[in-house]
Motif scaffolding. Structure first.
Motif, PDB file in Angstrom:
ATOM      1  N   CYS A 298       7.350   8.889   0.545  1.00  0.00           N
ATOM      2  CA  CYS A 298       8.227   8.019  -0.235  1.00  0.00           C
ATOM      3  C   CYS A 298       8.761   8.716  -1.480  1.00  0.00           C
ATOM      4  N   ARG A 299       7.961   9.534  -2.113  1.00  0.00           N
ATOM      5  CA  ARG A 299       8.413  10.190  -3.343  1.00  0.00           C
ATOM      6  C   ARG A 299       9.483  11.245  -3.055  1.00  0.00           C
TER       7      ARG A 299
ATOM      8  N   TYR B 233      -3.001   3.235  -0.070  1.00  0.00           N
ATOM      9  CA  TYR B 233      -1.765   2.770  -0.716  1.00  0.00           C
ATOM     10  C   TYR B 233      -2.205   1.981  -1.947  1.00  0.00           C
TER      11      TYR B 233
ATOM     12  N   ASN C  25       1.601   6.381  -4.663  1.00  0.00           N
ATOM     13  CA  ASN C  25       1.683   4.922  -4.470  1.00  0.00           C
ATOM     14  C   ASN C  25       0.328   4.224  -4.474  1.00  0.00           C
TER      15      ASN C  25
ATOM     16  N   ASP D 255      -1.046   2.312  -6.650  1.00  0.00           N
ATOM     17  CA  ASP D 255      -1.073   1.342  -7.744  1.00  0.00           C
ATOM     18  C   ASP D 255      -2.436   0.663  -7.807  1.00  0.00           C
TER      19      ASP D 255
ATOM     20  N   ASP E 132      -0.396   6.130  -9.587  1.00  0.00           N
ATOM     21  CA  ASP E 132       0.809   5.332  -9.824  1.00  0.00           C
ATOM     22  C   ASP E 132       0.507   4.338 -10.930  1.00  0.00           C
TER      23      ASP E 132
END
Length: 393
Positions: free
Chosen positions: A131-132, A166, A192, A194, A215
Motif C-alpha cells: 500500500c505504501r 494490519y 499499516n 495502526d 503507523d
C-alpha cells in the motif's frame, strides 16, 4: 464524557463479582504448547458462554495457544467476561482470514481483561503489503488482531497486542467502550499497523496505555463522536491522527474529541488532522481539544493538513478540501521538534479553519535555528499567552 468512566468501572466489577459460570478453554481441548490448533476450543467456549442464562467467564490460562480466525458473535443472553492470562498466537497463512483474526460482533456487556497477549505474527504479512508503494492500487485487507464491531458497554483492560498483520484494534459501529492500560507493540517500519482505529462510534475512552507501531498510534475515522484519549504514550509511530477524511461519499462529521495528558516520542507526527482535496461531499470536524501534551523528537508536532496526499503525486489543480474544521484548541503543548516547522496549519482555501486557539505552546527545534510555524487559510486564530513558534500570532 467524565460520567462514563465510573459507570463502566462499576459495570466491570459487577460482572466479576456475579459471574456464575466458569469456562476454561483447556476443558474444551485447547493445548498451551503454541503448536496445536486451539481454534475450535476457544470458539466452543464462547458459544457456551454467550448462550448462558447468567454471567459467564471464559478463562484463558497460562500458555501459548495457536488459533486461526475466531468470531465472538452475539447477541448473548447475559454479559460475558474473558479473563486472558495466556497468549493467543495467530496462524501465519493469510488465506485463512476473511478478513480478520479475532472479532467481537453484536455484543452488549463485554469485559476482556489481562494480563494476556495476542500475537498476530505479522512479519511475513508486512512484506506482502504494497500500500505504501502505490496508494492508488487496491490494498488487500490483511487481518487485524482484534475487531470490535457493533459492541456496546465494554471494558477492555490490561491486555497486549503484538505484531498485528494490519491494524491492531478496530472499533466500528460501537459505543460506551473503555480501553484501559492497553499495550500495543510493532516495529516502527511495519506497514499499516495502526494501534487503535475508531470510526462510526461514540463514547469511547482510551486511557493509561502505551502504543508503539509503524503507523498511527490512534487513528480516527468519520462519524466518531465523544472520543477521549487520556494518558497515552505514543512512539514509535505516526502520532494521533484524525482522518484522513473527505475522500469517500457519505462520510459524516467528527465531533467532540479530547486528547489530554499524552506524550509522543520519536514519532513522525504528534497531533494531526488530515483531509483530502477534491472530495465528493462536505462534512465537519469540530470541537476538538488537544491539551497537556509532551513532544520529544517529533518530526511534525502540530499538524492540520487539508492537502493530504500520501503518494505526493496529486495534481495541483484539485478543488480545495470540502471538510470544514471548526473550534480546535491546542493548549499547553511543549517539547522538541526534529523539523523546523513545528506548527503546520494548512487549511482549505474554500473552507478556512475557524475557531483555532493556540494557548501556551513551547516547541523547540532540535537542529540549527529557531522553530517555525505556518498558518494558511486559518481565520483569525486566537493566541493566548506565550506561543513559540509565534508565526501564527
Amino acid at each position: 464524557m467524565a460520567s462514563i468512566l465510573p459507570i463502566a468501572c462499576f459495570f466491570f466489577f459487577f460482572i466479576l463479582a456475579t459471574s456464575s459460570i466458569a469456562i476454561n478453554i483447556r476443558d474444551y481441548g485447547a493445548v498451551p504448547d503454541g503448536s496445536k490448533d486451539s481454534t475450535k476450543a476457544l470458539q466452543n467456549a464462547w458459544n457456551i458462554a454467550c448462550a448462558a442464562d447468567s454471567n459467564a467467564m471464559i478463562e484463558i490460562p497460562m500458555g501459548r495457544y495457536l488459533i486461526g480466525p475466531v468470531l465472538f458473535k452475539g447477541p448473548c443472553k447475559s454479559p460475558v467476561t474473558i479473563h486472558m492470562i495466556g497468549m493467543l498466537i495467530a496462524k501465519k497463512d493469510l488465506a485463512l482470514y476473511k478478513p480478520n483474526w479475532i472479532e467481537f460482533q453484536y455484543i452488549s456487556g463485554l469485559t476482556l481483561y489481562g494480563p494476556g497477549k495476542v500475537d498476530g505474527q505479522g512479519a511475513d504479512a508486512w512484506t506482502k503489503n504494497k500500500c505504501r508503494q502505490n496508494h492508488k492500487s487496491f490494498c488487500r485487507p490483511f487481518p487485524m488482531n482484534m475487531v470490535f464491531s457493533f459492541v456496546s458497554n465494554a471494558n477492555i483492560s490490561r491486555i497486549s497486542s503484538i505484531n498485528s498483520k494490519y491494524f491492531h484494534m478496530l472499533v466500528f459501529g460501537s459505543s460506551n467502550i473503555i480501553f484501559d492500560s492497553i499495550t500495543i507493540t510493532a516495529p516502527g517500519n511495519s506497514p499499516n499497523t495502526d494501534g487503535i482505529h475508531i470510526a462510526v462510534s461514540q463514547n469511547i475512552i482510551i486511557q493509561n496505555s502505551v502504543i508503539g507501531t509503524g503507523d498511527d498510534c490512534v487513528s480516527i475515522g468519520d462519524k466518531t463522536h465523544n472520543l477521549t484519549i487520556l494518558g497515552v504514550r505514543c512512539g514509535p509511530g505516526h502520532g494521533i491522527s484524525i482522518g484522513s477524511l473527505g475522500r469517500n461519499l457519505n462520510e459524516e462529521d467528527v465531533v467532540g474529541l479530547t486528547i489530554r495528558n499524552c506524550s509522543f516520542r520519536d514519532t513522525q507526527n504528534g497531533v494531526r488532522i488530515k483531509t483530502w482535496q477534491d472530495g465528493p461531499n462536505k462534512l465537519h470536524v469540530r470541537d476538538l481539544l488537544f491539551e497537556d501534551i509532551r513532544m520529544e523528537n517529533v518530526e511534525n508536532p502540530i499538524v492540520i493538513d487539508q492537502k493530504y496526499c500520501p503518494s505526493r503525486t496529486c495534481p495541483d489543480n484539485l478543488r480545495p478540501s470540502r471538510v470544514k474544521i471548526r473550534n480546535v484548541k491546542f493548549n499547553n503543548i511543549v517539547g522538541t521538534s526534529t523539523s523546523q516547522m513545528a506548527i503546520n496549519l494548512v487549511c482549505s482555501a474554500s473552507n478556512p479553519c475557524e475557531g483555532v486557539e493556540l494557548n501556551h505552546i513551547d516547541l523547540k527545534f532540535n537542529g540549527v535555528g529557531e522553530a517555525k510555524a505556518t498558518c494558511v487559510n486559518v481565520k483569525a486564530p486566537k493566541v493566548i499567552g506565550i506561543v513559540k513558534p509565534a508565526n501564527c500570532a
